[in-house]
Each structure stands twice: as structure tokens, then as C-alpha cells.
Scaffold this motif. Structure first.
Motif, PDB file in Angstrom:
ATOM      1  N   ILE A 268       0.842  -1.201   0.000  1.00 31.21           N
ATOM      2  CA  ILE A 268       0.000   0.000   0.000  1.00 31.21           C
ATOM      3  C   ILE A 268       0.877   1.252   0.000  1.00 31.21           C
ATOM      4  N   ARG A 269       0.536   2.192  -0.856  1.00 31.42           N
ATOM      5  CA  ARG A 269       1.214   3.496  -0.950  1.00 31.42           C
ATOM      6  C   ARG A 269       0.137   4.599  -0.932  1.00 31.42           C
ATOM      7  N   ILE A 270       0.604   5.838  -0.947  1.00 31.81           N
ATOM      8  CA  ILE A 270      -0.332   6.963  -1.089  1.00 31.81           C
ATOM      9  C   ILE A 270      -0.161   7.513  -2.504  1.00 31.81           C
ATOM     10  N   ASP A 271      -1.258   7.619  -3.253  1.00 28.34           N
ATOM     11  CA  ASP A 271      -1.127   8.084  -4.641  1.00 28.34           C
ATOM     12  C   ASP A 271      -1.000   9.608  -4.687  1.00 28.34           C
ATOM     13  N   LYS A 272      -0.907  10.161  -5.902  1.00 24.33           N
ATOM     14  CA  LYS A 272      -0.610  11.596  -6.008  1.00 24.33           C
ATOM     15  C   LYS A 272      -1.771  12.472  -5.532  1.00 24.33           C
ATOM     16  N   PHE A 278      -3.301   0.449  -3.586  1.00 19.62           N
ATOM     17  CA  PHE A 278      -2.694  -0.894  -3.533  1.00 19.62           C
ATOM     18  C   PHE A 278      -1.849  -1.089  -4.799  1.00 19.62           C
ATOM     19  N   LEU A 279      -0.677  -1.696  -4.639  1.00 19.61           N
ATOM     20  CA  LEU A 279       0.221  -1.848  -5.790  1.00 19.61           C
ATOM     21  C   LEU A 279      -0.043  -3.137  -6.574  1.00 19.61           C
ATOM     22  N   ALA A 288      -9.902 -10.538   4.489  1.00 17.75           N
ATOM     23  CA  ALA A 288     -10.608 -11.038   5.681  1.00 17.75           C
ATOM     24  C   ALA A 288     -12.121 -11.075   5.479  1.00 17.75           C
ATOM     25  N   GLY A 289     -12.526 -11.313   4.251  1.00 15.00           N
ATOM     26  CA  GLY A 289     -13.963 -11.437   3.973  1.00 15.00           C
ATOM     27  C   GLY A 289     -14.661 -10.111   3.752  1.00 15.00           C
ATOM     28  N   VAL A 290     -13.884  -9.010   3.782  1.00  9.04           N
ATOM     29  CA  VAL A 290     -14.475  -7.671   3.648  1.00  9.04           C
ATOM     30  C   VAL A 290     -13.864  -6.997   2.417  1.00  9.04           C
ATOM     31  N   SER A 291     -14.692  -6.328   1.621  1.00 12.15           N
ATOM     32  CA  SER A 291     -14.174  -5.679   0.416  1.00 12.15           C
ATOM     33  C   SER A 291     -13.194  -4.581   0.810  1.00 12.15           C
ATOM     34  N   SER A 292     -12.119  -4.461  -0.002  1.00 16.14           N
ATOM     35  CA  SER A 292     -11.053  -3.498   0.317  1.00 16.14           C
ATOM     36  C   SER A 292     -11.194  -2.208  -0.469  1.00 16.14           C
ATOM     37  N   GLY A 293     -12.119  -2.195  -1.430  1.00 19.35           N
ATOM     38  CA  GLY A 293     -12.239  -1.044  -2.320  1.00 19.35           C
ATOM     39  C   GLY A 293     -11.519  -1.290  -3.637  1.00 19.35           C
TER      40      GLY A 293
END
Ligand SMILES: Cc1cc2nc3c(=O)[nH]c(=O)nc-3n(C[C@H](O)[C@H](O)[C@H](O)COP(=O)(O)O)c2cc1C
Length: 364
Positions: A268-272, A278-279, A288-293
Motif C-alpha cells: 500500500i502506498r499513497i497516490d498523487k 494498492f500496488l 478477511a472477507g471484507v471488500s477493500s475497495g
């Protein structure tokens, strides 16, 4: 006891057999105020409709859907809007040929539902397989058209990524290509080899398996409920409920076995714009069963059609050994028409979880 309903809050119940007068469904729990047109539903059904190329069954089922309840016409726009009440949809069955099935009246097709249905119920509708017929999946596709509209901003797309040993080249992936060829392939270069290969399969009276990939973009983070209502668990169950499906994977799936922890980590990074990024997406959009986006990625494999012209060893109802070759009009590769069905099951699972999340957490 009901086993014909999918979902908890967005609930789809289907009914009907391939050789009855009609098939239909009831969708209960759909929120009120969702605009929908009959044409939108029809467009998805048209993708699943048989007889559109020489690579699918030549049955001609127009699959014209009618809405019987649960929508109200907006007087200003003419658009239909859901009312919050049960939505009932129906499609008449128009292209049945029961005589195509006379040979399987007393014989069990290896690989089909004939044997296990007979064992379970002591009776079976041999004309097209009754409830085991993929005709039922038309109602999933129709309901999926509505489910897609429940979650604002989501986009669900499917593609065929493998037929037999022939896989697409992922470097060529182009979503715009999917609707331009009879296979729903995202790789233009796969179309000619697949055509040649499937022509051979079809002409020899055989069949072949396939892999379908379904991607849901724009799914908000937070859907899915540990520990027995995980989003990936329910997506897997949704896909596994499709006829002929023998395996499902999420994200890197079975290929994860070959990855190291470093390779598998979706760093994981921070975009501009200052947002987390996520890379990679080996998790397929679910942690963990939960959507990450991240986009949700599921793949499923369908086995080769069991109704084939090549004679196969079987037994009859009297317990005598015999052979069977299945005449009639069957899909040489059910994977093609399974693409819109997979999209619909993804939409149904996500819509249900969206409402479940809202039920538990409110609008957060
Ligand atoms: C879109 C689609 C079309 C199908 N068409 C056929 C077909 O024409 N002939 C056939 O024997 N099976 C067909 N099947 C598969 C059967 O419905 C399925 O193999 C059967 O119900 C037994 O269930 P199982 O394969 O899940 O064990 C199709 C499946 C799908 C998803």
C-alpha cells in the motif's frame, strides 16, 4: 424448506423448468426508487440467449422478459421505478422439443443430473433436465440487471479467458473487445484459434470446458461480514451454484500456492491525490472477507457439456448396462453463455452484501 432462494436482504427466488410453459423469478427486498427499463434487463438476457453463433446451442429461445409486479411508471419520464415490493419477472418457454430427449427417458447421462435427481427425488423431468437445466439461469441474469443498480457506481464485467488448453494472452486484455466476438473474449488474438478449435469440437459431437473471469469495479470498501458471511465466501457460493461450475477462485486463487509472502503482499502506498493505493490485487478485492475497495476478481471453471453425441457407457432405469449418445441441441462449450450468468451472480452477491452492510452499519 426452500432451496430456490439466493440472498438475505436482496432475495432472488427462481421457479420453472425448461419444458414447462414459462420460467420466472421473484426479487424481494429490492429498495424502492431504483429506475430500471425493460430494455436494460432484456439487453443482459440477449447476451445469454442461445443460438447467437454457431458456437452455442441452436435452440431458439427469444427470452422476452415481462415484468409482472414491483415497478411503477414515472409519469414524466416513462421510466419504471422499483416500488420496494416484490418484483416478479416471467419469460415464456417457446422452443422445446421433448422428442430430443426420448432416449434419456430411461437412461442416465453420465455427468448430468439424471442419476442424482432420480436417486434424490425418485422422479425426474427428463425433458431438458427440469430444474437442472441452465434455462433457469436466464432468471438470474434478469435479476442481476436489477441487482447491479442497487450499489451506486459499480460496474460488473465478465470475460471468457480459457477454452480447453487455449488461454488468452492477458497482455492483450481489452474490455471493449468482449462484445465484439462470439466468445466474450477480451483478447482479439484468441478469437481465430478458439473458432477453429471449437469448430472441431462441435463437428465431432464433443464438448469442452472453459474458465470465466468476472470483475466488479467500484465496489465500496466494507462489504462482507466475518465470520460466516464473508464476501468472498458468498461470491464463491454464488458462482458455484451455476450449472456445470466445478471450481471458483478469488484474486490470485490457486496460483497463490506458488507465491512467496513478498510476491503476494498487496503493498500500500499513497497516490498523487493523497489516497491509499494498492500496488497489486492478489487478494481479488477482499481482505478477511471484507471488500477493500479494490476491484473484486473471481474466476470459475465450467466442465465440458455432458450431453454429447459420442456414445458413452451408462445404465438404464432397469439397472442394465447400455450406451447413450445425447442428440438434441446442446452447447459445445457452456462457458460462453455462462459469462453473463457469472456477472449476474456477482451482482446478486454484492447487492445483497451492500444492503446487509447498510443494515448493520447505516450509511457509513
Ligand atoms: C449457460 C449454460 C448452458 C448449459 N447448456 C447445457 C446443454 O446444452 N447441455 C447440457 O447437457 N448441459 C448444459 N449445461 C450444464 C448443465 O446444466 C449441468 O451440467 C447439469 O445441470 C448438471 O449439473 P452440474 O454440472 O453442475 O453437476 C449448461 C450450463 C450452463 C451454465
Amino acid at each position: 424448506m426452500s432451496h430456490n432462494t439466493f440472498g438475505h436482504l436482496f432475495r432472488l427466488t427462481t421457479w420453472g423448468e425448461s419444458h414447462g410453459p414459462a420460467i420466472g423469478c421473484v426479487i424481494d427486498g429490492c429498495p424502492a426508487g431504483i429506475p430500471i427499463t425493460l430494455q436494460e434487463i432484456q439487453n443482459y438476457l440477449d447476451k445469454r440467449r442461445p443460438g447467437q453463433s454457431r458456437f452455442t446451442t441452436q435452440r431458439q429461445e427469444p427470452d422476452q422478459v415481462r415484468i409482472l409486479s414491483g415497478t411503477f411508471e414515472n409519469e414524466n419520464t416513462g421510466e419504471l421505478v422499483t416500488t420496494g415490493h416484490p418484483i416478479s419477472l416471467i419469460i415464456d418457454n417457446v422452443d422445446q422439443r421433448s422428442k430430443d430427449y426420448s432416449d434419456i427417458k430411461s437412461k442416465y447421462r453420465p455427468g448430468h443430473a439424471d442419476w442424482s435427481y432420480q436417486k434424490k427425488y425418485g422422479i425426474r423431468d427428463y425433458r431438458g433436465g427440469g430444474r437442472s437445466s441452465a434455462r433457469e439461469t436466464a432468471m438470474r441474469v434478469a435479476a442481476g440487471a436489477i441487482a447491479r443498480k442497487v450499489v451506486p457506481g459499480i460496474k460488473i464485467r465478465g470475460a471468457l479467458v480459457q477454452i480447453g488448453n487455449l488461454e488468452i494472452d492477458r497482455a492483450n486484455w481489452d474490455w471493449n473487445e468482449v462484445d465484439q466476438n462470439p466468445f466474450f473474449s477480451p483478447d482479439k488474438s484468441s478469437v481465430q484459434p478458439w473458432s477453429d478449435y471449437l469448430d472441431g469440437i462441435r463437428k465431432s459431437g464433443s464438448s469442452i470446458g472453459a474458465v470465466i473471469e468476472v470483475v466488479a469495479d467500484g465496489v465500496p470498501a466494507g462489504l462482507g461480514a466475518p465470520v460466516y458471511g464473508k464476501l468472498d465466501q458468498d461470491i464463491a457460493a454464488a458462482m458455484m451454484s451455476i450449472n456445470a461450475v466445478k471450481g471458483v477462485e478469488i484474486g490470485a486463487g490457486f496460483a497463490s500456492a506458488k507465491l512467496t509472502g513478498e510476491e503476494n503482499a498487496d503493498e500500500i502506498r499513497i497516490d498523487k491525490n493523497g489516497n491509499p493505493e494498492f500496488l497489486s490485487n492478489n487478494a481479488g478485492g477482499v481482505l478477511a472477507g471484507v471488500s477493500s475497495g479494490q476491484p473484486i476478481v473471481a474466476r470459475f471453471v465450467v466442465k465440458p457439456t455432458s450431453s454429447i453425441l459420442t456414445p458413452r457407457k451408462t445404465i438404464d432405469e432397469d439397472g442394465k448396462e447400455t450406451e447413450i449418445m445425447t442428440k438434441g441441441r446442446h452447447d459445445p462449450c457452456v462457458g460462453i453463455r455462462a459469462v453473463p450468468v457469472g456477472e449476474a451472480m456477482m451482482a446478486l452477491a454484492i447487492a445483497d452484501h451492500y444492503l446487509r452492510h447498510r443494515g448493520q452499519m447505516g450509511e457509513k
